[in-house]
Design an enzyme around this catalytic site. Sequence first.
Site, PDB file in Angstrom:
ATOM      1  N   PRO A  97      22.884  20.561   8.654  1.00 29.52           N
ATOM      2  CA  PRO A  97      22.912  19.097   8.619  1.00 29.52           C
ATOM      3  C   PRO A  97      22.340  18.483   7.353  1.00 29.52           C
ATOM      4  O   PRO A  97      21.339  18.975   6.811  1.00 29.52           O
ATOM      5  CB  PRO A  97      22.067  18.689   9.834  1.00 29.52           C
ATOM      6  CG  PRO A  97      21.277  19.894  10.190  1.00 29.52           C
ATOM      7  CD  PRO A  97      22.102  21.072   9.790  1.00 29.52           C
ATOM      8  N   ASN A  98      23.004  17.447   6.911  1.00 30.75           N
ATOM      9  CA  ASN A  98      22.590  16.613   5.769  1.00 30.75           C
ATOM     10  C   ASN A  98      22.794  17.277   4.408  1.00 30.75           C
ATOM     11  O   ASN A  98      22.551  16.648   3.381  1.00 30.75           O
ATOM     12  CB  ASN A  98      21.122  16.147   5.902  1.00 30.75           C
ATOM     13  CG  ASN A  98      20.913  15.319   7.149  1.00 30.75           C
ATOM     14  OD1 ASN A  98      21.617  14.350   7.358  1.00 30.75           O
ATOM     15  ND2 ASN A  98      19.979  15.716   8.006  1.00 30.75           N
TER      16      ASN A  98
ATOM     17  N   ARG B  48      20.842  12.474  -1.272  1.00 33.62           N
ATOM     18  CA  ARG B  48      19.608  12.470  -0.489  1.00 33.62           C
ATOM     19  C   ARG B  48      18.419  12.958  -1.336  1.00 33.62           C
ATOM     20  O   ARG B  48      18.564  13.920  -2.112  1.00 33.62           O
ATOM     21  CB  ARG B  48      19.757  13.342   0.773  1.00 33.62           C
ATOM     22  CG  ARG B  48      19.709  14.840   0.510  1.00 33.62           C
ATOM     23  CD  ARG B  48      19.936  15.676   1.759  1.00 33.62           C
ATOM     24  NE  ARG B  48      18.794  15.743   2.639  1.00 33.62           N
ATOM     25  CZ  ARG B  48      18.470  16.833   3.352  1.00 33.62           C
ATOM     26  NH1 ARG B  48      19.213  17.933   3.284  1.00 33.62           N
ATOM     27  NH2 ARG B  48      17.428  16.825   4.142  1.00 33.62           N
TER      28      ARG B  48
ATOM     29  N   TYR C  83      15.677  17.624  -3.738  1.00 25.03           N
ATOM     30  CA  TYR C  83      16.865  18.500  -3.710  1.00 25.03           C
ATOM     31  C   TYR C  83      17.679  18.469  -5.001  1.00 25.03           C
ATOM     32  O   TYR C  83      18.604  19.281  -5.151  1.00 25.03           O
ATOM     33  CB  TYR C  83      17.752  18.122  -2.511  1.00 25.03           C
ATOM     34  CG  TYR C  83      17.032  18.273  -1.191  1.00 25.03           C
ATOM     35  CD1 TYR C  83      16.648  19.528  -0.726  1.00 25.03           C
ATOM     36  CD2 TYR C  83      16.708  17.173  -0.404  1.00 25.03           C
ATOM     37  CE1 TYR C  83      15.965  19.679   0.471  1.00 25.03           C
ATOM     38  CE2 TYR C  83      16.033  17.304   0.797  1.00 25.03           C
ATOM     39  CZ  TYR C  83      15.662  18.560   1.229  1.00 25.03           C
ATOM     40  OH  TYR C  83      14.989  18.708   2.414  1.00 25.03           O
TER      41      TYR C  83
ATOM     42  N   ALA D 137      17.581  21.418   8.684  1.00 23.49           N
ATOM     43  CA  ALA D 137      16.530  21.063   9.651  1.00 23.49           C
ATOM     44  C   ALA D 137      16.546  21.962  10.890  1.00 23.49           C
ATOM     45  O   ALA D 137      15.507  22.181  11.520  1.00 23.49           O
ATOM     46  CB  ALA D 137      16.678  19.598  10.058  1.00 23.49           C
TER      47      ALA D 137
ATOM     48  N   GLU E 289      19.141  33.691   4.215  1.00 20.65           N
ATOM     49  CA  GLU E 289      18.931  32.248   4.381  1.00 20.65           C
ATOM     50  C   GLU E 289      18.423  31.681   3.068  1.00 20.65           C
ATOM     51  O   GLU E 289      17.617  32.305   2.372  1.00 20.65           O
ATOM     52  CB  GLU E 289      17.977  31.920   5.544  1.00 20.65           C
ATOM     53  CG  GLU E 289      16.558  32.325   5.353  1.00 20.65           C
ATOM     54  CD  GLU E 289      15.549  31.395   6.044  1.00 20.65           C
ATOM     55  OE1 GLU E 289      15.925  30.388   6.642  1.00 20.65           O
ATOM     56  OE2 GLU E 289      14.349  31.706   5.949  1.00 20.65           O
TER      57      GLU E 289
ATOM     58  N   HIS F 244      16.871  28.118   1.166  1.00 22.93           N
ATOM     59  CA  HIS F 244      16.367  26.747   1.209  1.00 22.93           C
ATOM     60  C   HIS F 244      16.172  26.270  -0.213  1.00 22.93           C
ATOM     61  O   HIS F 244      15.540  26.969  -1.026  1.00 22.93           O
ATOM     62  CB  HIS F 244      15.055  26.663   1.989  1.00 22.93           C
ATOM     63  CG  HIS F 244      15.247  27.015   3.426  1.00 22.93           C
ATOM     64  ND1 HIS F 244      15.894  26.184   4.305  1.00 22.93           N
ATOM     65  CD2 HIS F 244      14.960  28.150   4.105  1.00 22.93           C
ATOM     66  CE1 HIS F 244      15.968  26.789   5.474  1.00 22.93           C
ATOM     67  NE2 HIS F 244      15.423  27.984   5.383  1.00 22.93           N
TER      68      HIS F 244
ATOM     69  N   ASN G   4      22.170  28.061   4.992  1.00 20.72           N
ATOM     70  CA  ASN G   4      21.063  27.112   4.930  1.00 20.72           C
ATOM     71  C   ASN G   4      21.188  26.279   6.199  1.00 20.72           C
ATOM     72  O   ASN G   4      22.028  25.386   6.282  1.00 20.72           O
ATOM     73  CB  ASN G   4      21.155  26.224   3.680  1.00 20.72           C
ATOM     74  CG  ASN G   4      19.953  25.295   3.562  1.00 20.72           C
ATOM     75  OD1 ASN G   4      19.201  25.119   4.513  1.00 20.72           O
ATOM     76  ND2 ASN G   4      19.791  24.685   2.390  1.00 20.72           N
TER      77      ASN G   4
ATOM     78  N   ARG H 173       5.674  22.196   1.979  1.00 18.99           N
ATOM     79  CA  ARG H 173       6.010  20.821   2.379  1.00 18.99           C
ATOM     80  C   ARG H 173       5.270  20.474   3.674  1.00 18.99           C
ATOM     81  O   ARG H 173       4.173  20.951   3.896  1.00 18.99           O
ATOM     82  CB  ARG H 173       7.532  20.692   2.508  1.00 18.99           C
ATOM     83  CG  ARG H 173       8.241  20.889   1.158  1.00 18.99           C
ATOM     84  CD  ARG H 173       9.743  20.709   1.280  1.00 18.99           C
ATOM     85  NE  ARG H 173      10.076  19.340   1.711  1.00 18.99           N
ATOM     86  CZ  ARG H 173      11.316  18.960   2.082  1.00 18.99           C
ATOM     87  NH1 ARG H 173      12.307  19.841   2.087  1.00 18.99           N
ATOM     88  NH2 ARG H 173      11.539  17.716   2.437  1.00 18.99           N
TER      89      ARG H 173
HETATM   90  C1  DQA Z   1      16.202  22.562   3.495  1.00 20.27           C
HETATM   91  C2  DQA Z   1      14.766  22.395   3.986  1.00 20.27           C
HETATM   92  C3  DQA Z   1      14.733  21.822   5.395  1.00 20.27           C
HETATM   93  O1  DQA Z   1      13.401  21.659   5.839  1.00 20.27           O
HETATM   94  C4  DQA Z   1      15.404  20.453   5.423  1.00 20.27           C
HETATM   95  O2  DQA Z   1      15.432  19.950   6.733  1.00 20.27           O
HETATM   96  C5  DQA Z   1      16.744  20.461   4.806  1.00 20.27           C
HETATM   97  C6  DQA Z   1      16.981  21.270   3.607  1.00 20.27           C
HETATM   98  C7  DQA Z   1      16.251  23.045   2.033  1.00 20.27           C
HETATM   99  O3  DQA Z   1      17.324  23.503   1.616  1.00 20.27           O
HETATM  100  O4  DQA Z   1      15.275  22.940   1.302  1.00 20.27           O
HETATM  101  O5  DQA Z   1      17.640  19.742   5.219  1.00 20.27           O
HETATM  102  O6  DQA Z   1      16.820  23.571   4.284  1.00 20.27           O
END
Ligand code: DQA
Length: 156
Positions: A9-10, A17, A22, A76, A97, A99, A73, A106
């Site tokens: 998501p996102n 964002r 990011y 959240a 995985e 990130h 990835n 964080r």
């Molecule tokens: C994320 C880190 C997660 O905590 C966050 O919710 C994201 C992006 C990252 O790529 O740093 O959406 O996975």
Amino acid sequence: MKIVVIQGPNLNMLGVREQQIYGPMKLEQIHAQMKDVATQHKIDIEFFQSNLEGELVDKIQECYGEANGIIINAAAYTHTSIAIRDAIAAVNLPTIEVHISNIHRREEFRKDNMIAPVCTSSIVGFGPFGYHLSMMGMIQIMNEVQAAQEAQQQAK
Ligand code: DQA
């Protein structure tokens, strides 16, 4: 050989964002770079993004018998989703995985990680370059798997 890249998501909002966390790169640009690497190594690659947990679970399940490795990835959902964790464990494929940010430095809630224990490895905090590192890692894993299979064949 086929790699499936699964984005949670996102991540479709990358480039918009929280750029201070990011960066400015869009998801399409990240995927284009990964595709270049895959092409160079004669590997099939498929990209999937969803904001929905169940769709991510479905996509992981589809990888069974179809893909040789998963780069994910879970965004959240990393911190909450037992369903995604169980799906990764179920298909039992090499899984990396990624990130973009360093989730360990964080907020406290980002330190909980449901996914990492069932993944082959984790890449965190390199920004979008982490996806390139994941490609390098996955190619290495695939080469090792192939070499082991060939050795097994020869031993027969
Ligand atoms: C994320 C880190 C997660 O905590 C966050 O919710 C994201 C992006 C990252 O790529 O740093 O959406 O996975």
